[in-house]
Design a protein around this motif. Sequence first.
Motif, PDB file in Angstrom:
ATOM      1  N   GLU A   1       0.833  -1.190   0.000  1.00 57.26           N
ATOM      2  CA  GLU A   1       0.000   0.000   0.000  1.00 57.26           C
ATOM      3  C   GLU A   1       0.872   1.246   0.000  1.00 57.26           C
ATOM      4  OE1 GLU A   1      -3.818   0.412   2.247  1.00 57.26           O
ATOM      5  OE2 GLU A   1      -2.574   1.802   3.412  1.00 57.26           O
ATOM      6  N   THR A   2       0.517   2.205  -0.855  1.00 61.00           N
ATOM      7  CA  THR A   2       1.220   3.474  -0.931  1.00 61.00           C
ATOM      8  C   THR A   2       0.229   4.586  -0.641  1.00 61.00           C
ATOM      9  OG1 THR A   2       2.627   2.541  -2.668  1.00 61.00           O
ATOM     10  CG2 THR A   2       2.696   4.922  -2.382  1.00 61.00           C
ATOM     11  N   VAL A   3       0.649   5.562   0.172  1.00 63.46           N
ATOM     12  CA  VAL A   3      -0.207   6.684   0.539  1.00 63.46           C
ATOM     13  C   VAL A   3       0.349   7.964  -0.075  1.00 63.46           C
ATOM     14  CG1 VAL A   3      -1.103   8.048   2.469  1.00 63.46           C
ATOM     15  CG2 VAL A   3      -0.852   5.564   2.705  1.00 63.46           C
ATOM     16  N   PHE A   4      -0.546   8.743  -0.691  1.00 65.39           N
ATOM     17  CA  PHE A   4      -0.181  10.050  -1.233  1.00 65.39           C
ATOM     18  C   PHE A   4      -1.111  11.109  -0.666  1.00 65.39           C
ATOM     19  CE2 PHE A   4       1.130   7.169  -4.694  1.00 65.39           C
ATOM     20  CZ  PHE A   4       2.462   7.542  -4.820  1.00 65.39           C
ATOM     21  N   LYS A   5      -0.535  12.170  -0.163  1.00 65.95           N
ATOM     22  CA  LYS A   5      -1.322  13.306   0.309  1.00 65.95           C
ATOM     23  C   LYS A   5      -1.463  14.283  -0.862  1.00 65.95           C
ATOM     24  CE  LYS A   5      -1.327  17.012   3.750  1.00 65.95           C
ATOM     25  NZ  LYS A   5      -0.612  17.548   4.941  1.00 65.95           N
ATOM     26  N   ILE A   6      -2.711  14.605  -1.209  1.00 66.24           N
ATOM     27  CA  ILE A   6      -3.005  15.497  -2.323  1.00 66.24           C
ATOM     28  C   ILE A   6      -3.778  16.699  -1.790  1.00 66.24           C
ATOM     29  CG2 ILE A   6      -4.128  15.718  -4.583  1.00 66.24           C
ATOM     30  CD1 ILE A   6      -1.878  13.590  -4.522  1.00 66.24           C
ATOM     31  N   LEU A   7      -3.276  17.896  -2.054  1.00 65.71           N
ATOM     32  CA  LEU A   7      -3.963  19.124  -1.661  1.00 65.71           C
ATOM     33  C   LEU A   7      -5.001  19.473  -2.713  1.00 65.71           C
ATOM     34  CD1 LEU A   7      -0.793  21.257  -0.783  1.00 65.71           C
ATOM     35  CD2 LEU A   7      -2.195  19.897   0.797  1.00 65.71           C
TER      36      LEU A   7
ATOM     37  N   TRP B   1      -6.848  16.511   0.786  1.00 66.51           N
ATOM     38  CA  TRP B   1      -6.987  17.578   1.771  1.00 66.51           C
ATOM     39  C   TRP B   1      -7.649  18.776   1.105  1.00 66.51           C
ATOM     40  CZ3 TRP B   1      -4.864  17.943   6.895  1.00 66.51           C
ATOM     41  CH2 TRP B   1      -4.343  16.722   7.367  1.00 66.51           C
ATOM     42  N   ASP B   2      -8.894  19.007   1.451  1.00 63.74           N
ATOM     43  CA  ASP B   2      -9.701  20.116   0.952  1.00 63.74           C
ATOM     44  C   ASP B   2      -9.393  21.334   1.830  1.00 63.74           C
ATOM     45  OD1 ASP B   2     -11.759  21.860   0.227  1.00 63.74           O
ATOM     46  OD2 ASP B   2     -13.376  20.526   0.851  1.00 63.74           O
ATOM     47  N   ILE B   3      -8.602  22.256   1.276  1.00 63.01           N
ATOM     48  CA  ILE B   3      -8.121  23.407   2.039  1.00 63.01           C
ATOM     49  C   ILE B   3      -9.062  24.596   1.844  1.00 63.01           C
ATOM     50  CG2 ILE B   3      -6.144  24.940   2.447  1.00 63.01           C
ATOM     51  CD1 ILE B   3      -5.455  21.962   2.895  1.00 63.01           C
ATOM     52  N   ALA B   4      -9.388  25.275   2.939  1.00 63.09           N
ATOM     53  CA  ALA B   4     -10.256  26.459   2.868  1.00 63.09           C
ATOM     54  C   ALA B   4      -9.724  27.446   1.842  1.00 63.09           C
ATOM     55  CB  ALA B   4     -10.366  27.121   4.241  1.00 63.09           C
ATOM     56  N   GLY B   5     -10.633  28.076   1.103  1.00 59.58           N
ATOM     57  CA  GLY B   5     -10.241  28.906  -0.030  1.00 59.58           C
ATOM     58  C   GLY B   5     -10.171  30.391   0.217  1.00 59.58           C
ATOM     59  N   MET B   6      -9.872  30.806   1.421  1.00 55.81           N
ATOM     60  CA  MET B   6      -9.777  32.236   1.692  1.00 55.81           C
ATOM     61  C   MET B   6      -8.314  32.650   1.648  1.00 55.81           C
ATOM     62  SD  MET B   6     -12.892  32.498   4.480  1.00 55.81           S
ATOM     63  CE  MET B   6     -11.811  32.612   5.824  1.00 55.81           C
TER      64      MET B   6
ATOM     65  N   THR C   1     -14.836  21.271  -2.357  1.00 47.93           N
ATOM     66  CA  THR C   1     -15.525  20.280  -1.539  1.00 47.93           C
ATOM     67  C   THR C   1     -16.409  19.398  -2.413  1.00 47.93           C
ATOM     68  OG1 THR C   1     -15.446  21.735   0.388  1.00 47.93           O
ATOM     69  CG2 THR C   1     -17.089  19.956   0.421  1.00 47.93           C
ATOM     70  N   SER C   2     -17.099  20.007  -3.358  1.00 41.19           N
ATOM     71  CA  SER C   2     -17.943  19.237  -4.283  1.00 41.19           C
ATOM     72  C   SER C   2     -17.105  18.250  -5.075  1.00 41.19           C
ATOM     73  CB  SER C   2     -18.676  20.174  -5.248  1.00 41.19           C
ATOM     74  OG  SER C   2     -19.565  21.002  -4.557  1.00 41.19           O
ATOM     75  N   PHE C   3     -15.920  18.689  -5.521  1.00 41.39           N
ATOM     76  CA  PHE C   3     -15.021  17.806  -6.264  1.00 41.39           C
ATOM     77  C   PHE C   3     -14.644  16.592  -5.413  1.00 41.39           C
ATOM     78  CE2 PHE C   3     -10.878  16.158  -7.253  1.00 41.39           C
ATOM     79  CZ  PHE C   3     -10.986  15.878  -8.608  1.00 41.39           C
ATOM     80  N   VAL C   4     -14.197  16.854  -4.190  1.00 43.64           N
ATOM     81  CA  VAL C   4     -13.767  15.761  -3.312  1.00 43.64           C
ATOM     82  C   VAL C   4     -14.920  14.800  -3.060  1.00 43.64           C
ATOM     83  CG1 VAL C   4     -12.960  15.188  -0.979  1.00 43.64           C
ATOM     84  CG2 VAL C   4     -11.883  17.069  -2.255  1.00 43.64           C
ATOM     85  N   GLN C   5     -16.107  15.318  -2.781  1.00 44.97           N
ATOM     86  CA  GLN C   5     -17.264  14.461  -2.519  1.00 44.97           C
ATOM     87  C   GLN C   5     -17.649  13.636  -3.757  1.00 44.97           C
ATOM     88  OE1 GLN C   5     -18.685  13.879   0.541  1.00 44.97           O
ATOM     89  NE2 GLN C   5     -16.880  15.041   1.137  1.00 44.97           N
ATOM     90  N   GLN C   6     -17.596  14.252  -4.931  1.00 45.88           N
ATOM     91  CA  GLN C   6     -17.927  13.541  -6.172  1.00 45.88           C
ATOM     92  C   GLN C   6     -16.872  12.476  -6.469  1.00 45.88           C
ATOM     93  OE1 GLN C   6     -20.128  12.325  -8.405  1.00 45.88           O
ATOM     94  NE2 GLN C   6     -20.796  14.351  -9.075  1.00 45.88           N
ATOM     95  N   TYR C   7     -15.602  12.830  -6.302  1.00 43.99           N
ATOM     96  CA  TYR C   7     -14.508  11.905  -6.611  1.00 43.99           C
ATOM     97  C   TYR C   7     -14.487  10.715  -5.649  1.00 43.99           C
ATOM     98  CZ  TYR C   7      -9.859  10.097  -7.571  1.00 43.99           C
ATOM     99  OH  TYR C   7      -8.815   9.270  -7.887  1.00 43.99           O
ATOM    100  N   VAL C   8     -14.656  10.986  -4.369  1.00 40.22           N
ATOM    101  CA  VAL C   8     -14.528   9.929  -3.365  1.00 40.22           C
ATOM    102  C   VAL C   8     -15.827   9.146  -3.184  1.00 40.22           C
ATOM    103  CG1 VAL C   8     -14.055   9.442  -0.912  1.00 40.22           C
ATOM    104  CG2 VAL C   8     -12.653  11.114  -2.164  1.00 40.22           C
TER     105      VAL C   8
ATOM    106  N   ASP D   1     -10.557  20.016   5.329  1.00 40.14           N
ATOM    107  CA  ASP D   1     -11.340  18.797   5.482  1.00 40.14           C
ATOM    108  C   ASP D   1     -10.528  17.696   4.805  1.00 40.14           C
ATOM    109  OD1 ASP D   1     -13.390  17.169   6.279  1.00 40.14           O
ATOM    110  OD2 ASP D   1     -14.879  17.993   4.907  1.00 40.14           O
ATOM    111  N   PHE D   2     -10.933  16.474   5.007  1.00 38.98           N
ATOM    112  CA  PHE D   2     -10.086  15.358   4.624  1.00 38.98           C
ATOM    113  C   PHE D   2     -10.949  14.200   4.140  1.00 38.98           C
ATOM    114  CE2 PHE D   2      -8.056  11.458   6.316  1.00 38.98           C
ATOM    115  CZ  PHE D   2      -6.838  11.529   5.676  1.00 38.98           C
ATOM    116  N   ALA D   3     -10.544  13.572   3.047  1.00 38.42           N
ATOM    117  CA  ALA D   3     -11.247  12.382   2.546  1.00 38.42           C
ATOM    118  C   ALA D   3     -10.206  11.421   1.980  1.00 38.42           C
ATOM    119  CB  ALA D   3     -12.259  12.757   1.474  1.00 38.42           C
ATOM    120  N   VAL D   4     -10.567  10.153   1.915  1.00 40.75           N
ATOM    121  CA  VAL D   4      -9.644   9.127   1.422  1.00 40.75           C
ATOM    122  C   VAL D   4     -10.282   8.396   0.243  1.00 40.75           C
ATOM    123  CG1 VAL D   4      -8.405   6.994   1.985  1.00 40.75           C
ATOM    124  CG2 VAL D   4      -8.660   8.780   3.719  1.00 40.75           C
TER     125      VAL D   4
END
Length: 164
Positions: A2-8, A59-64, A18-25, A40-43
């Motif tokens: 198993e390999t883990v990658f952190k993607i911002l 990692w869904d980073i706040a957009g401000m 957030t919509s992208f992450v929810q649709q993708y995951v 926020d965070f999803a796998v």
Amino acid sequence: METVFKILVIGARGVGKTSFVQQYVHRIFTENYKITLGADFAVKVLQWSETETIRLHLWDIAGMEQSLPLCRVYYRGAAGCLIMCDVTRPDTLVSAYHWKTDVDENVQQLDGSPIPCMFLANKCDRSDRQLSTEEIRKFSQENNFIRWSETSVKENKNVLETVR
């Protein structure tokens, strides 16, 4: 193995991160998301081969942008990033430039080079589009993105294909 990658997943507020992450995951879309505070965070688990599993930590980073220096704490350990804009809001292209510059300056691979970044121009299904495909292509090329794509998270266009 198993390999883990952190993607911002970064970009201006309201571009669809957030919509992208929810649709993708989770393969779901709703128009009623709460503003992300901090991150926020999803796998997403991908079976790469019979013996290799890839685990993407998105990692869904706040957009401000004003909180951009505070967001850098979430950059640590990132292997790549998705930077998003909204094709109906040209100002989000300027924001994407600032995010890309910040990531390039603050996150490096082991050899010191910037982490790979993809550029996503979201909401391409909308009739009030203000950014052309040519503007997006040119922006992506000029800012050294490894790849770019026009997406519609709402219609699930180019979402699953983006991160493969």
